[in-house]
Enzyme design. Sequence first.
Site, mmCIF file in Angstrom:
data_model
loop_
_atom_site.group_PDB
_atom_site.id
_atom_site.type_symbol
_atom_site.label_atom_id
_atom_site.label_comp_id
_atom_site.label_asym_id
_atom_site.label_seq_id
_atom_site.Cartn_x
_atom_site.Cartn_y
_atom_site.Cartn_z
ATOM 1 N N CYS A 57 0.952 6.461 0.626
ATOM 2 C CA CYS A 57 -0.916 6.184 0.261
ATOM 3 C C CYS A 57 -1.578 6.072 1.633
ATOM 4 O O CYS A 57 -1.871 6.080 2.319
ATOM 5 C CB CYS A 57 -1.207 6.048 -1.196
ATOM 6 S SG CYS A 57 -2.916 7.072 -0.717
ATOM 7 N N GLY A 86 7.835 19.810 1.165
ATOM 8 C CA GLY A 86 7.637 18.634 -0.094
ATOM 9 C C GLY A 86 8.427 17.472 0.073
ATOM 10 O O GLY A 86 8.463 16.855 1.394
ATOM 11 N N ASP A 130 5.942 8.934 -7.451
ATOM 12 C CA ASP A 130 6.648 10.068 -6.880
ATOM 13 C C ASP A 130 8.000 9.743 -7.282
ATOM 14 O O ASP A 130 8.058 10.658 -6.816
ATOM 15 C CB ASP A 130 6.008 9.752 -5.866
ATOM 16 C CG ASP A 130 5.139 10.517 -5.136
ATOM 17 O OD1 ASP A 130 4.227 11.080 -5.679
ATOM 18 O OD2 ASP A 130 4.994 10.703 -3.472
ATOM 19 N N HIS A 190 -32.129 18.140 -6.378
ATOM 20 C CA HIS A 190 -32.504 19.354 -6.088
ATOM 21 C C HIS A 190 -33.414 18.678 -4.104
ATOM 22 O O HIS A 190 -33.980 18.182 -4.308
ATOM 23 C CB HIS A 190 -33.318 20.532 -6.732
ATOM 24 C CG HIS A 190 -33.892 21.472 -6.184
ATOM 25 N ND1 HIS A 190 -32.255 22.697 -4.932
ATOM 26 C CD2 HIS A 190 -34.636 21.653 -4.845
ATOM 27 C CE1 HIS A 190 -33.708 23.150 -3.968
ATOM 28 N NE2 HIS A 190 -34.029 23.199 -3.829
ATOM 29 N N GLY A 216 1.086 -1.073 0.198
ATOM 30 C CA GLY A 216 0.043 -0.224 -0.126
ATOM 31 C C GLY A 216 0.767 2.052 -0.098
ATOM 32 O O GLY A 216 0.536 2.049 0.042
HETATM 33 P P1 FAD Z 1 4.515 5.027 -2.314
HETATM 34 O O1 FAD Z 1 2.713 5.226 -1.649
HETATM 35 O O2 FAD Z 1 5.440 5.733 -1.954
HETATM 36 O O3 FAD Z 1 5.212 3.956 -2.624
HETATM 37 C C1 FAD Z 1 6.551 3.095 -2.221
HETATM 38 C C2 FAD Z 1 6.820 1.728 -2.122
HETATM 39 O O4 FAD Z 1 8.284 1.855 -2.761
HETATM 40 C C3 FAD Z 1 7.364 2.337 -0.048
HETATM 41 O O5 FAD Z 1 5.777 1.432 0.286
HETATM 42 C C4 FAD Z 1 8.051 1.762 -0.561
HETATM 43 O O6 FAD Z 1 8.204 0.874 0.902
HETATM 44 C C5 FAD Z 1 8.589 1.195 -1.422
HETATM 45 N N1 FAD Z 1 10.813 0.780 -1.889
HETATM 46 C C6 FAD Z 1 11.261 1.689 -1.789
HETATM 47 N N2 FAD Z 1 12.077 1.820 -2.645
HETATM 48 C C7 FAD Z 1 12.317 0.200 -2.295
HETATM 49 C C8 FAD Z 1 13.228 -0.474 -2.759
HETATM 50 N N3 FAD Z 1 14.533 -0.201 -3.186
HETATM 51 N N4 FAD Z 1 12.705 -1.877 -2.590
HETATM 52 C C9 FAD Z 1 11.453 -2.749 -2.711
HETATM 53 N N5 FAD Z 1 10.163 -1.648 -1.941
HETATM 54 C C10 FAD Z 1 11.336 -0.171 -2.228
HETATM 55 N N6 FAD Z 1 -2.093 11.817 -2.400
HETATM 56 C C11 FAD Z 1 -3.472 11.424 -3.351
HETATM 57 O O7 FAD Z 1 -3.561 11.690 -4.165
HETATM 58 N N7 FAD Z 1 -4.592 11.936 -2.366
HETATM 59 C C12 FAD Z 1 -4.151 12.102 -0.643
HETATM 60 O O8 FAD Z 1 -4.829 12.909 -0.387
HETATM 61 C C13 FAD Z 1 -2.604 12.161 0.028
HETATM 62 N N8 FAD Z 1 -2.540 12.130 0.921
HETATM 63 C C14 FAD Z 1 -1.498 12.853 1.489
HETATM 64 C C15 FAD Z 1 -0.865 12.685 2.831
HETATM 65 C C16 FAD Z 1 0.805 12.828 3.427
HETATM 66 C C17 FAD Z 1 0.792 13.051 4.442
HETATM 67 C C18 FAD Z 1 1.352 12.161 2.242
HETATM 68 C C19 FAD Z 1 2.943 12.279 2.933
HETATM 69 C C20 FAD Z 1 1.281 12.080 0.678
HETATM 70 C C21 FAD Z 1 0.096 12.055 1.017
HETATM 71 N N9 FAD Z 1 -0.281 11.924 -0.726
HETATM 72 C C22 FAD Z 1 -2.380 12.238 -1.212
HETATM 73 C C23 FAD Z 1 0.437 11.237 -2.009
HETATM 74 C C24 FAD Z 1 0.820 9.942 -2.151
HETATM 75 O O9 FAD Z 1 1.194 9.419 -1.225
HETATM 76 C C25 FAD Z 1 1.523 9.780 -2.996
HETATM 77 O O10 FAD Z 1 1.207 10.206 -4.254
HETATM 78 C C26 FAD Z 1 1.588 8.103 -3.417
HETATM 79 O O11 FAD Z 1 1.766 7.412 -2.081
HETATM 80 C C27 FAD Z 1 3.067 8.038 -4.538
HETATM 81 O O12 FAD Z 1 2.412 6.227 -5.090
HETATM 82 P P2 FAD Z 1 3.947 5.834 -5.072
HETATM 83 O O13 FAD Z 1 3.337 4.295 -5.864
HETATM 84 O O14 FAD Z 1 4.109 6.485 -6.420
HETATM 85 O O15 FAD Z 1 4.940 5.413 -3.931
#
Ligand code: FAD
Length: 465
Positions: A41, A269, A309, A444, A38
Site C-alpha cells: 500500500c 488481479g 490480501d 451550503h 508499509g
Molecule cells: P501488503 O501491503 O501486501 O503487505 C505485505 C507485506 O508482507 C509486504 O511488505 C511483504 O514484503 C511482506 N512479506 C510477504 N511475505 C513475507 C515473508 N515471508 N516474510 C516477511 N515479510 C513478508 N487499497 C486501498 O485500500 N486503496 C487504494 O487506493 C489502493 N490502491 C492500490 C494501488 C495499487 C497500484 C495496488 C497494487 C494496490 C492498491 N491497493 C489499494 C491494495 C492495497 O495495497 C492492499 O490491499 C494492501 O496493501 C494489503 O495489505 P496487506 O497488509 O494485506 O499486505
Amino acid sequence: MAQYDVGIIGAGPGGYVAAIRARQLGLKVALVERDKAGGVCLNVGCIPSKALIHQAEIYTQAHELTELGATLSLKGFDYQKVYKKSRQAADTLSKGVQFLLKKNNIDYISGQASFKDKGQVIIKKADGQSSTLEARHFIIATGSRPRELKGFEFDEKQVISSTGALFLQQLPKSIIILGAGVIGMEFAHIMNAFGVKVTVVELLDQILAGADSECAAKMRSIFERRGVQFYSSTEAQKMKKNSQGISLSLKGKGAPPELSAEMLLVAVGRAPNSEGLNLEQTGITTKKGTIMVHDYYQTSVANIFAIGDVIDTPQLAHVASKEGEIVVEYIAGKKPRYKRFPDSLYPSAVYTEPELAFFGPTEEQLKEEKVEYQKSVFPYRGAGKSVAIDSTEGQVTLYFSKSHHEFLAAHIIGKHATELVHELLLAKHAELLPEDLADMVHAHPTLSEVSLEASRAAEGWAIHI
Ligand code: FAD
C-alpha cells in the site's frame, strides 16, 4: 529466545496496524518484514498511485487555464519529476510507519519469515544469517503481488505490472491495459491525463466489475470522451514483442484481430503471498494459495491467524487493517464487535476523475438475491457547489429496504465521491434511515448536499430537481 505474545509476518497495512493495536492492548509484539515497512500500500500501491493521480489532476487543470484566456506553455514538463514526487510520498509514509513502530516499542525484524512449526518462525536475513522467533500467536499478513498471466509474463520493460507502472520514469506514447478493474482504470486515468494513447482490454462486459453497472457505464463513457478506447468482452489471446513494443491478438465483440502499442500493462488481479512460508509444516489450509480463515480470522491452526490480501476478503488496505485490529483484540481477550467484519460495511473507492465510491450490494446483486428494495438517485448538477466548481458530472444512488427503509447500499460517481461515501456509510453503521439524513442540515454549498437530496428523494421530496 524471546517469547512474544504475537509474531506478525508482513508490515503492510494489515501487519503494522495489528502490531500497533496489539501493543496498545499490552501484548509483546515482533513484526517481521522482508522489504519496506508499509507493504504494498505505502510503497507500491495506494500511496504512490494516488500521488501520480494528484499530479495528473494538476496537469489537467493547468490546461483549464486556457479557458480563462491564459496562454499555456508546458515547456520543461518532465514526467520524471512527477515520478519523483510519488516516490517522496511513498518514502515519507514508509518512514512514518517505522517511526510509529519505534514509538510503540515493537520489535521490528528485517528478513524473510517461514514457519518451522506452529510456534516458531525462522527469519532469514539479507546477509544470509537466520534467527528464530517464538510466539504464542502468529498473524500472517504477507499480502499479495501482481498476478501474472500465462503468455503475458512481466519483463517490466515492455510488459509491466502495476509496480512497473509506478516506477516508469518516462511515459510510453501508447499503452494497452489488460484488465479494467480498479488498478487498470486508475492507470488508464493517469496515462490518459498525461497524453498517452490508452486502450483497455477487458474480458468481462462491464468495466470495474463489482461496481454498480450504471456507475461503471457512466465511467466508461466519460473515459471514452477523453479518448480512452475500450474493448470489453474481449480476450487477449497471444502477445508478440517487437522493437516497437508489443502486439496482441484479440478475440471479442467489436475488437480488431490485432492491437499494437509501445507497452502492455497487465492488471488482472493479485496473487496471495503464501508460498515460501512453509505452511505445510503447520497444517494451515489454503485454496489456490489463499489462506482459509474462520471466525476472528483464525486459520485451521488455532494459534495462527491470517489477514489482508492473503485471505479471501476484499483486497483493500483498510480491510487488512480492520482485520488486524479484530485479530489482536481477540488475542488480547477483548470481545471484538465482529467475528468477521461484514463485507457490506467496507467502502470501495476508485480514484479516477470522476471518482467512484460505494458500499453494499449492486442493484444487480439485490435483484439476484431477491431483496425488496427501493432506489433513489440524485444528480450532482442539482447541488449548487457542483456548478460552482464545474463538476456537475455524477450522481448519488441509494438503495434502501422497502419494508423498513434501512440503508442497503450507496454508490457514488462524481467529484470527491471517495470522501462523500463515509457520511452514508456512517448512516448505515449507526442504523439511521434516509429520513434521518434528510432531516440533518448540510452546509451550503457543499457536494454533501447531493447525499442530502438523495436522502430526501428517498422520502419523496427532493428540492433541487
Ligand atoms: P501488503 O501491503 O501486501 O503487505 C505485505 C507485506 O508482507 C509486504 O511488505 C511483504 O514484503 C511482506 N512479506 C510477504 N511475505 C513475507 C515473508 N515471508 N516474510 C516477511 N515479510 C513478508 N487499497 C486501498 O485500500 N486503496 C487504494 O487506493 C489502493 N490502491 C492500490 C494501488 C495499487 C497500484 C495496488 C497494487 C494496490 C492498491 N491497493 C489499494 C491494495 C492495497 O495495497 C492492499 O490491499 C494492501 O496493501 C494489503 O495489505 P496487506 O497488509 O494485506 O499486505
